[in-house]
Design an enzyme around this catalytic site. Structure first.
Site, PDB file in Angstrom:
ATOM      1  N   HIS A 232      41.156  35.855  48.089  1.00  0.00           N
ATOM      2  CA  HIS A 232      41.249  37.006  47.182  1.00  0.00           C
ATOM      3  C   HIS A 232      42.699  37.420  46.944  1.00  0.00           C
ATOM      4  CE1 HIS A 232      36.809  38.227  47.955  1.00  0.00           C
ATOM      5  NE2 HIS A 232      36.934  37.424  46.933  1.00  0.00           N
TER       6      HIS A 232
ATOM      7  N   HIS B  50      35.304  32.370  51.766  1.00  0.00           N
ATOM      8  CA  HIS B  50      34.401  33.476  52.133  1.00  0.00           C
ATOM      9  C   HIS B  50      32.996  33.035  52.521  1.00  0.00           C
ATOM     10  CE1 HIS B  50      37.298  34.463  48.925  1.00  0.00           C
ATOM     11  NE2 HIS B  50      37.632  35.403  49.770  1.00  0.00           N
TER      12      HIS B  50
ATOM     13  N   GLU C 177      31.446  37.542  50.952  1.00  0.00           N
ATOM     14  CA  GLU C 177      31.166  37.011  52.293  1.00  0.00           C
ATOM     15  C   GLU C 177      29.826  37.530  52.815  1.00  0.00           C
ATOM     16  OE1 GLU C 177      34.199  37.614  55.405  1.00  0.00           O
ATOM     17  OE2 GLU C 177      32.522  37.701  56.829  1.00  0.00           O
TER      18      GLU C 177
END
Ligand code: SF4
Length: 313
Positions: free
Chosen positions: A45, A78, A130
């Protein structure tokens, strides 16, 4: 107005071993196969990382259905639900797993607890990619809990409770919620201390230390999508500092520096170290040019690369 002050730089900061590995996997695949290499979801991210890899030929997609049959599909750090892997297989995609091994460990725990008759209380943010992946292991036996209030309302259906957590939450972040579960249900299988991601814990501990050493303003470098960077802002605020998430040196607002003698700087686990250097340069230009590092831990963790990149077919 020009301020004069000092900067305390947190250590550890920036990339963790899981992020390093995920980025390296994409870079190696681009070298081995050429562009395009498809990646399901942002590999990590951080917008700068994603843009750089796009420049090298990576193509980021939201869904595996957007990848042409037979192409490489890198799964982001993730993690994903098993249904995604099944769909990739049925579409003939060549899956390369860049999922952080610490996330995979949480998936394994969720499976083990659910299969031994527990209700899995997954502490995390329900919309985070996630958490969606972990919950997808055993959706019928998993409930996502975000707060002590959620814990107080939970209906276990008479099952024993086992707790697993999103990796970007520290022991401190989950303590209240886990305590609320314990108060309601008594005996719990709790997350072991070594289940918590070392990088999350270290980065949060370093931020606490910045506040303790007198940083009244703490700048956290990271993208808005970065859960762990946002947690660092919250930790700084909880420890009495004014804190702000900035994406890079353009986020330094001279007005914000006014009245602060000591500014703390850190970076989330998906933020490249180059951005830290640029932010330090920006702060120096405003008179914050005395630099000290506050180190709370040394990290020497690294994760093995997957077979698909070390021994390509
Ligand atoms: Fe893995 Fe922790 Fe990094 Fe997440 S923050 S990628 S769990 S090492």
């Amino acid at each position: 107005m020009v301020e004069i002050g000092q900067v305390l730089l947190a250590a550890p900061r920036s990339f963790c071993a899981g992020v390093d590995r995920a980025i390296e996997i994409v870079e190696i695949l681009l070298e081995q196969h050429g562009a395009p290499v498809y990646v399901r979801h942002q590999i990590v991210h951080n917008d700068h990382v994603v843009k750089r890899l796009e420049g090298l030929g990576a193509v980021f997609v939201d869904h595996e259905d957007d990848i042409p049959a037979g192409a490489i599909c890198v799964l982001s750090a993730h993690g994903v639900a098993p249904s995604v892997r099944t769909n990739c297989e049925s579409r003939g995609l060549r899956v390369v797993d860049a999922v952080c091994p610490l996330v995979s460990k949480v998936h394994a725990e969720a499976r083990r607890y659910a299969d031994s008759g527990h209700l899995v209380a997954l502490v995390g943010h329900p919309e985070h990619v996630e958490v969606i992946g972990t919950r997808g292991e055993r959706p019928e036996a998993t409930v996502v809990i975000e707060s002590p209030e959620d814990a107080a309302k939970l209906d276990s259906g008479g099952k024993p409770i086992a707790v697993v957590t999103q990796t970007t939450l520290s022991l401190d972040d989950v303590a209240e919620t886990v305590d609320a579960l314990a108060e309601r249900f008594g005996d719990l299988k709790r997350p072991a201390a070594d289940d918590i991601c070392y990088a999350t814990q270290n980065r949060q501990d370093a931020v606490k230390e910045l506040a303790k050493r007198g940083a009244t303003l703490i700048l956290v470098i990271g993208s808005e999508a970065s859960s762990n960077a946002i947690r660092l802002v919250e930790v700084a605020q909880r420890h009495g500092a004014t804190a702000l998430l900035i994406d890079g040196e353009s986020g330094i607002d001279p007005e914000l520096l006014e009245g602060h003698e000591t500014v703390g700087v850190t970076a989330g686990a998906s933020t490249p170290e180059e951005l830290v250097a640029l932010v330090l340069r920006g702060l120096a230009a405003f008179g914050f040019d005395e630099l000290g590092e506050v180190e709370v831990a040394r990290e020497n963790v690294s994760f093995r690369l997957p077979r698909e990149v070390t021994a390509p077919a």
